[in-house]
Design an enzyme around this catalytic site. Sequence first.
Site, PDB file in Angstrom:
ATOM      1  N   GLU A   1      -6.216  -5.532  10.104  1.00 50.65           N
ATOM      2  CA  GLU A   1      -5.289  -4.456  10.411  1.00 50.65           C
ATOM      3  C   GLU A   1      -5.696  -3.789  11.735  1.00 50.65           C
ATOM      4  OE1 GLU A   1      -3.089  -3.214   6.656  1.00 50.65           O
ATOM      5  OE2 GLU A   1      -4.749  -1.822   6.902  1.00 50.65           O
TER       6      GLU A   1
ATOM      7  N   GLU B   1      -7.372   4.479   7.941  1.00 49.14           N
ATOM      8  CA  GLU B   1      -7.103   5.918   7.745  1.00 49.14           C
ATOM      9  C   GLU B   1      -8.306   6.588   7.108  1.00 49.14           C
ATOM     10  OE1 GLU B   1      -3.423   5.520   5.600  1.00 49.14           O
ATOM     11  OE2 GLU B   1      -2.426   4.825   7.428  1.00 49.14           O
TER      12      GLU B   1
ATOM     13  N   HIS C   1      -9.974   1.189   4.610  1.00 53.18           N
ATOM     14  CA  HIS C   1      -8.727   1.327   5.362  1.00 53.18           C
ATOM     15  C   HIS C   1      -8.992   2.193   6.597  1.00 53.18           C
ATOM     16  CE1 HIS C   1      -4.661   2.404   6.468  1.00 53.18           C
ATOM     17  NE2 HIS C   1      -4.264   1.353   5.772  1.00 53.18           N
TER      18      HIS C   1
ATOM     19  N   LYS D   1       0.056   4.266  -0.283  1.00 52.95           N
ATOM     20  CA  LYS D   1      -0.629   5.407   0.355  1.00 52.95           C
ATOM     21  C   LYS D   1      -0.374   6.693  -0.443  1.00 52.95           C
ATOM     22  CE  LYS D   1      -0.511   3.142   4.809  1.00 52.95           C
ATOM     23  NZ  LYS D   1      -0.530   3.253   6.254  1.00 52.95           N
TER      24      LYS D   1
ATOM     25  N   ASN E   1       0.859  -1.184   0.000  1.00 52.80           N
ATOM     26  CA  ASN E   1       0.000   0.000   0.000  1.00 52.80           C
ATOM     27  C   ASN E   1       0.900   1.239   0.000  1.00 52.80           C
ATOM     28  OD1 ASN E   1      -1.934   1.941   0.339  1.00 52.80           O
ATOM     29  ND2 ASN E   1      -2.514   1.341   2.427  1.00 52.80           N
TER      30      ASN E   1
ATOM     31  N   SER F   1       2.521  -2.277  10.655  1.00 49.69           N
ATOM     32  CA  SER F   1       3.922  -2.165  11.086  1.00 49.69           C
ATOM     33  C   SER F   1       4.768  -3.406  10.781  1.00 49.69           C
ATOM     34  CB  SER F   1       4.000  -1.816  12.578  1.00 49.69           C
ATOM     35  OG  SER F   1       3.462  -0.530  12.791  1.00 49.69           O
TER      36      SER F   1
ATOM     37  N   GLY G   1       2.594  -1.396   4.501  1.00 56.82           N
ATOM     38  CA  GLY G   1       2.504   0.038   4.220  1.00 56.82           C
ATOM     39  C   GLY G   1       3.894   0.647   4.158  1.00 56.82           C
ATOM     40  N   GLY G   2       4.296   1.304   5.240  1.00 57.77           N
ATOM     41  CA  GLY G   2       5.564   2.038   5.276  1.00 57.77           C
ATOM     42  C   GLY G   2       6.764   1.249   4.752  1.00 57.77           C
TER      43      GLY G   2
ATOM     44  N   GLY H   1       1.064   1.936  11.053  1.00 52.05           N
ATOM     45  CA  GLY H   1       1.971   3.075  11.000  1.00 52.05           C
ATOM     46  C   GLY H   1       2.506   3.475  12.365  1.00 52.05           C
TER      47      GLY H   1
HETATM   48  P1  PGA Z   1       2.036   0.097   7.928  1.00 55.72           P
HETATM   49  O1  PGA Z   1       0.690   0.306   7.108  1.00 55.72           O
HETATM   50  O2  PGA Z   1       2.682  -1.146   7.401  1.00 55.72           O
HETATM   51  O3  PGA Z   1       2.855   1.332   7.649  1.00 55.72           O
HETATM   52  O4  PGA Z   1       1.660  -0.023   9.357  1.00 55.72           O
HETATM   53  C1  PGA Z   1      -0.152  -0.766   6.840  1.00 55.72           C
HETATM   54  C2  PGA Z   1      -1.428  -0.243   6.280  1.00 55.72           C
HETATM   55  O5  PGA Z   1      -1.772   0.896   6.540  1.00 55.72           O
HETATM   56  O6  PGA Z   1      -2.135  -0.915   5.558  1.00 55.72           O
END
Ligand code: PGA
Length: 249
Positions: free
Chosen positions: A166, A96, A94, A10, A8, A212, A233-234, A172
């Site tokens: 998640e 967010e 998601h 983002k 992802n 994470s 994600g990150g 994050g």
């Molecule tokens: P993250 O993000 O790996 O940075 O925690 C995962 C996500 O938001 O799907």
Amino acid sequence: MKKHIIANIKMNQTPEESKFYLASIISKASALVDKRLTICLPYTSLNLGKMMLSGTDITLGAQNIAEEEEGLLTGEISGRMLKGCGVKRVIVGHSERRSRFKESGQAINKKIKIALKNGLQVILCVGESLVEKNTLKTVASLTAQIDECLKGLYENELENIIIAYEPVWAIGSGKTASVKDIEYGVKAIRKAVENNFSEKAGKEIEVVYGGSLNGKNITSIYNAEGLNGVLVGGACLDAQAFLRMISKC
Ligand code: PGA
């Protein structure tokens, strides 16, 4: 069945940056033979993704979809538009978007139906908050989200849905859920699907974990019981580091 790795991106990458990113990933495609990789690009890079990923085994994904087919929704993107950009899978719900854009379970349910109607596969995100976890409401929270988001769907549509577990507190934040936490959450998700559809549906629905993930925790989580893959994600943003991470799966 091969496991999923979903990246992802983002709100990152200009089209030029996506071009270099995808070129790096594609050049190491041999590292991916036993996995199903989906890269969820920002809208502005989708057309480029369509061109660069065609003929590869990498699936083009998007990060959101409007809850209506077309019309007076300035700034939104429709299923038909995504399809026209070569998108095959779309992230829906998601955390967010749920928290920052106040997306309700009802809206997410509509988005899922619109995505499926447009021939897109759905990556549905669900997860409990920290307060819910600390007050032992994880199962209740996941169950309520599944009930609401999958309402009115036919069982045969589930083959086009991947559920991403998640935990909101893990996204994050650098706080990863333990394998035990993950197996507990995944079990609750499968049970909720079973209650809404059938035992077979609960067993067969694909469930991935996100939150994470990094080079250190990926191996144990990728192998957690009942999981069909991961959503990153990150840690997917640096192509070389991401490829090193995938090699540990
Ligand atoms: P993250 O993000 O790996 O940075 O925690 C995962 C996500 O938001 O799907």
